[in-house]
Design a protein around this motif. Structure first.
Motif, mmCIF file in Angstrom:
data_model
loop_
_atom_site.group_PDB
_atom_site.id
_atom_site.type_symbol
_atom_site.label_atom_id
_atom_site.label_comp_id
_atom_site.label_asym_id
_atom_site.label_seq_id
_atom_site.Cartn_x
_atom_site.Cartn_y
_atom_site.Cartn_z
ATOM 1 N N GLN A 28 10.631 -20.768 -7.375
ATOM 2 C CA GLN A 28 10.642 -22.174 -7.754
ATOM 3 C C GLN A 28 11.770 -22.922 -7.041
ATOM 4 O O GLN A 28 11.656 -24.117 -6.770
ATOM 5 C CB GLN A 28 10.802 -22.319 -9.273
ATOM 6 N N GLU A 29 12.834 -22.183 -6.733
ATOM 7 C CA GLU A 29 13.952 -22.775 -5.988
ATOM 8 C C GLU A 29 13.649 -22.873 -4.490
ATOM 9 O O GLU A 29 14.476 -23.372 -3.722
ATOM 10 C CB GLU A 29 15.214 -21.932 -6.192
ATOM 11 N N GLY A 30 12.485 -22.371 -4.083
ATOM 12 C CA GLY A 30 12.097 -22.451 -2.682
ATOM 13 C C GLY A 30 12.516 -21.262 -1.846
ATOM 14 O O GLY A 30 12.400 -21.298 -0.616
ATOM 15 N N ARG A 31 12.995 -20.182 -2.482
ATOM 16 C CA ARG A 31 13.446 -19.019 -1.732
ATOM 17 C C ARG A 31 12.240 -18.160 -1.327
ATOM 18 O O ARG A 31 11.254 -18.045 -2.067
ATOM 19 C CB ARG A 31 14.433 -18.201 -2.561
ATOM 20 N N ASP A 32 12.330 -17.568 -0.164
ATOM 21 C CA ASP A 32 11.239 -16.747 0.373
ATOM 22 C C ASP A 32 11.401 -15.310 -0.122
ATOM 23 O O ASP A 32 12.052 -14.482 0.516
ATOM 24 C CB ASP A 32 11.260 -16.793 1.899
ATOM 25 N N ILE A 33 10.797 -15.015 -1.259
ATOM 26 C CA ILE A 33 10.901 -13.689 -1.863
ATOM 27 C C ILE A 33 9.777 -12.800 -1.337
ATOM 28 O O ILE A 33 8.597 -13.161 -1.413
ATOM 29 C CB ILE A 33 10.826 -13.764 -3.397
ATOM 30 N N GLN A 299 -2.025 3.214 4.479
ATOM 31 C CA GLN A 299 -1.325 4.304 5.166
ATOM 32 C C GLN A 299 -0.450 3.748 6.285
ATOM 33 O O GLN A 299 0.693 4.202 6.472
ATOM 34 C CB GLN A 299 -2.316 5.324 5.728
ATOM 35 N N LYS A 300 -0.944 2.764 7.020
ATOM 36 C CA LYS A 300 -0.132 2.150 8.076
ATOM 37 C C LYS A 300 1.082 1.454 7.476
ATOM 38 O O LYS A 300 2.201 1.541 8.006
ATOM 39 C CB LYS A 300 -0.976 1.155 8.876
ATOM 40 N N ARG A 301 0.875 0.764 6.382
ATOM 41 C CA ARG A 301 1.997 0.100 5.723
ATOM 42 C C ARG A 301 3.012 1.122 5.231
ATOM 43 O O ARG A 301 4.222 0.900 5.323
ATOM 44 C CB ARG A 301 1.493 -0.756 4.562
ATOM 45 N N ARG A 302 2.520 2.217 4.698
ATOM 46 C CA ARG A 302 3.423 3.274 4.258
ATOM 47 C C ARG A 302 4.291 3.757 5.406
ATOM 48 O O ARG A 302 5.519 3.880 5.276
ATOM 49 C CB ARG A 302 2.626 4.458 3.695
ATOM 50 N N ASP A 303 3.666 4.030 6.533
ATOM 51 C CA ASP A 303 4.413 4.557 7.672
ATOM 52 C C ASP A 303 5.444 3.550 8.181
ATOM 53 O O ASP A 303 6.577 3.914 8.517
ATOM 54 C CB ASP A 303 3.445 4.945 8.793
ATOM 55 N N VAL A 304 5.058 2.271 8.227
ATOM 56 C CA VAL A 304 5.985 1.229 8.665
ATOM 57 C C VAL A 304 7.144 1.110 7.687
ATOM 58 O O VAL A 304 8.317 1.015 8.089
ATOM 59 C CB VAL A 304 5.247 -0.121 8.803
ATOM 60 N N MET A 305 6.841 1.105 6.397
ATOM 61 C CA MET A 305 7.883 0.945 5.389
ATOM 62 C C MET A 305 8.876 2.104 5.428
ATOM 63 O O MET A 305 10.098 1.888 5.432
ATOM 64 C CB MET A 305 7.261 0.865 3.997
ATOM 65 N N VAL A 306 8.371 3.335 5.466
ATOM 66 C CA VAL A 306 9.260 4.496 5.478
ATOM 67 C C VAL A 306 10.152 4.475 6.711
ATOM 68 O O VAL A 306 11.366 4.718 6.627
ATOM 69 C CB VAL A 306 8.429 5.796 5.418
ATOM 70 N N GLU A 307 9.562 4.148 7.875
ATOM 71 C CA GLU A 307 10.340 4.125 9.112
ATOM 72 C C GLU A 307 11.370 2.995 9.102
ATOM 73 O O GLU A 307 12.559 3.193 9.416
ATOM 74 C CB GLU A 307 9.389 3.980 10.303
ATOM 75 N N ALA A 308 10.950 1.788 8.710
ATOM 76 C CA ALA A 308 11.837 0.629 8.764
ATOM 77 C C ALA A 308 12.954 0.724 7.725
ATOM 78 O O ALA A 308 14.120 0.430 8.024
ATOM 79 C CB ALA A 308 11.030 -0.653 8.566
ATOM 80 N N VAL A 372 2.240 -4.139 -0.727
ATOM 81 C CA VAL A 372 1.284 -5.239 -0.832
ATOM 82 C C VAL A 372 1.629 -6.405 0.086
ATOM 83 O O VAL A 372 1.084 -7.492 -0.071
ATOM 84 C CB VAL A 372 1.186 -5.725 -2.301
ATOM 85 N N GLU A 373 2.523 -6.176 1.029
ATOM 86 C CA GLU A 373 2.821 -7.170 2.061
ATOM 87 C C GLU A 373 2.459 -6.570 3.415
ATOM 88 O O GLU A 373 2.430 -5.351 3.577
ATOM 89 C CB GLU A 373 4.300 -7.555 2.036
ATOM 90 N N ASN A 374 2.188 -7.443 4.387
ATOM 91 C CA ASN A 374 1.784 -6.940 5.697
ATOM 92 C C ASN A 374 2.956 -6.273 6.414
ATOM 93 O O ASN A 374 4.103 -6.323 5.963
ATOM 94 C CB ASN A 374 1.154 -8.051 6.544
ATOM 95 N N GLU A 375 2.648 -5.653 7.548
ATOM 96 C CA GLU A 375 3.668 -4.862 8.254
ATOM 97 C C GLU A 375 4.850 -5.708 8.708
ATOM 98 O O GLU A 375 6.008 -5.269 8.659
ATOM 99 C CB GLU A 375 3.019 -4.150 9.443
ATOM 100 N N GLN A 376 4.589 -6.944 9.132
ATOM 101 C CA GLN A 376 5.673 -7.826 9.561
ATOM 102 C C GLN A 376 6.623 -8.116 8.402
ATOM 103 O O GLN A 376 7.846 -8.091 8.558
ATOM 104 C CB GLN A 376 5.095 -9.122 10.117
ATOM 105 N N ARG A 377 6.041 -8.380 7.229
ATOM 106 C CA ARG A 377 6.872 -8.678 6.051
ATOM 107 C C ARG A 377 7.628 -7.438 5.593
ATOM 108 O O ARG A 377 8.761 -7.544 5.109
ATOM 109 C CB ARG A 377 5.999 -9.221 4.929
ATOM 110 N N LEU A 378 7.035 -6.274 5.730
ATOM 111 C CA LEU A 378 7.747 -5.050 5.376
ATOM 112 C C LEU A 378 8.957 -4.842 6.279
ATOM 113 O O LEU A 378 10.028 -4.424 5.818
ATOM 114 C CB LEU A 378 6.798 -3.849 5.457
ATOM 115 N N ARG A 379 8.793 -5.133 7.569
ATOM 116 C CA ARG A 379 9.941 -5.009 8.486
ATOM 117 C C ARG A 379 11.009 -6.052 8.155
ATOM 118 O O ARG A 379 12.205 -5.778 8.239
ATOM 119 C CB ARG A 379 9.461 -5.147 9.930
ATOM 120 N N GLN A 380 10.567 -7.237 7.784
ATOM 121 C CA GLN A 380 11.515 -8.267 7.372
ATOM 122 C C GLN A 380 12.265 -7.820 6.115
ATOM 123 O O GLN A 380 13.489 -7.999 6.007
ATOM 124 C CB GLN A 380 10.798 -9.590 7.105
#
Length: 395
Positions: A28-33, A299-308, A372-380
């Motif tokens: 609500q404060e406009g922060r990108d969560i 599975q791709k998201r899992r691999d990205v998340m664990v690595e990042a 539940v976020e895409n790979e770019q958001r997981l890296r962010q």
């Protein structure tokens, strides 16, 4: 007026709600969560399923009361799924009931079969409905581990030997929410034998049946000979077909338990909206591309998340199934506790996760991360986490 309601006294504050409220306030404060807290799929259902929903909703006769047990075509479609996926024969009329998601089904069955004072064996940590569905019904919970090792079996035997009254129901959930642990068919074979020997009903939550990774399909307890004598299994279309908000689930198995669940539901609801049930038929009977594509996506998201996250300084064990990772707190911050860690991660890294203590006291020291976020958001998220860890002196 007395507001000291009996069941409210048995329900503790929902600690995960604290983080959810903070997340909502921050947005609500406009922060990108970056929200990795709730297991809410970010992909849409297949287009042909949405088309079927719209088609049936156009019919003037489709807007009356539906059937509490589910329309016959949907129960038949579910029977076909079990036969194709697990090689299990089910009678659509006596061994299947449609539920409004697996959560509603578990809660309704708990009310159907539980008397005040009954003892229920449930995993700790666990998804809240596995315990609080029975708490609401008046039962007492005796916790058992989630990890399916020899300690698990010792805990079951000890519970039967030293609990008065003897436990009457055991809840199992594999792939586990929140821990993502899995079991093989041999586990279920041993479990069915144990349940028969001890005269215990088994409620199996198989909501994540299709989100398995590395080519290792998850089994069903119904594949075991004699499982129908003592077990009911719950499945859901929420994650498999990205239909979480549609609230479509099923209970299958033992005829007495299915009849009890159906009877309670007949008092509580008239079933899901008929167009939603028709669309669920289209999902089960139509092309199954989404099932495999969702599996590959997570599975791709899992691999990205664990690595990042690993490069950011937070080592997370790769989950073998589900849409969640069960992540131990960074060792240097373990004394902080999972709730405070989750709050700080939200406010300082703008990443929302679920505190493990919200799933039971044995969940302390962990957080649940939903992919539940895409790979770019997981890296962010990983970059934000690294910044937070560095500010805490973690390298």
């Amino acid at each position: 007026m007395n507001t000291d309601f009996y069941r409210m006294k048995r329900l503790p504050p929902y600690v995960i709600a604290e983080v959810n409220a903070m997340r909502a306030a921050a947005r609500q404060e406009g922060r990108d969560i970056i929200d990795l807290g709730m297991g809410n799929p970010d992909q849409p259902p297949p287009q042909h399923v949405i088309d079927k929903l719209c088609e049936v909703a156009q019919k003037p006769t489709a807007h009356g009361y539906s059937q509490s047990r589910g329309i016959p075509g949907l129960r038949k479609a579910k029977a076909n799924y079990y036969y194709q996926r697990f090689g299990v024969d089910l009678d659509p009329d006596t061994e299947i009931v449609v539920t409004m998601g697996s959560k509603e089904g578990l809660g309704s069955l708990a009310n159907a079969i539980t008397a005040p004072g009954d003892v229920i064996l449930a995993p700790n940590p666990s998804y809240p409905i596995h315990t609080f569905g029975f708490v609401i019904a008046g039962a007492t919970i005796r916790a058992v581990p989630t990890t399916p090792d020899e300690e698990y079996w010792r805990a079951l035997d000890n519970a039967m030997a030293f609990t008065v009254p003897r436990p009457s129901v055991l809840v199992v959930n594999y792939p586990s929410n929140p821990t993502a642990e899995v079991v093989d068919l041999e586990f279920y074979e041993r479990l069915v034998a144990w349940a028969k020997r001890n005269e215990v009903w088994v409620l199996s939550d198989l909501a994540y049946s299709e989100l398995y990774f590395d080519g290792n399909p998850t089994p069903s307890i119904m594949q075991v000979a004699g499982a129908k004598d003592i077990a009911v299994e719950f499945t859901s279309m929420s994650k498999t077909y990205s239909m979480a908000g549609w609230r479509m689930g099923f209970a299958v198995g033992n005829t007495a338990l299915i009849a009890a669940l159906s009877r309670v539901k007949s008092y509580l609801d008239y079933g899901a909206f008929t167009p939603i049930q028709a669309a669920a038929c289209a999902a089960l009977n139509g092309p199954q591309d989404i099932v495999e594509s969702n599996r590959q996506l997570y599975q791709k998201r899992r691999d990205v998340m664990v690595e990042a996250f690993g490069r950011a300084g937070w080592d997370i064990p790769p989950p073998p199934a589900s849409m969640f990772a069960w992540a131990p707190l960074p060792p240097a911050l373990k004394d902080m506790g999972s709730l405070e860690f989750s709050k700080q991660l939200l406010t300082e890294a703008e990443v929302a996760v679920a505190p493990g203590v919200g799933y039971g006291e044995e969940g302390e020291g962990f957080v649940r991360i939903a992919m539940v976020e895409n790979e770019q958001r997981l890296r962010q998220a990983a970059r934000n986490v690294k910044r937070y860890l560095t500010s805490r002196g973690v390298k």
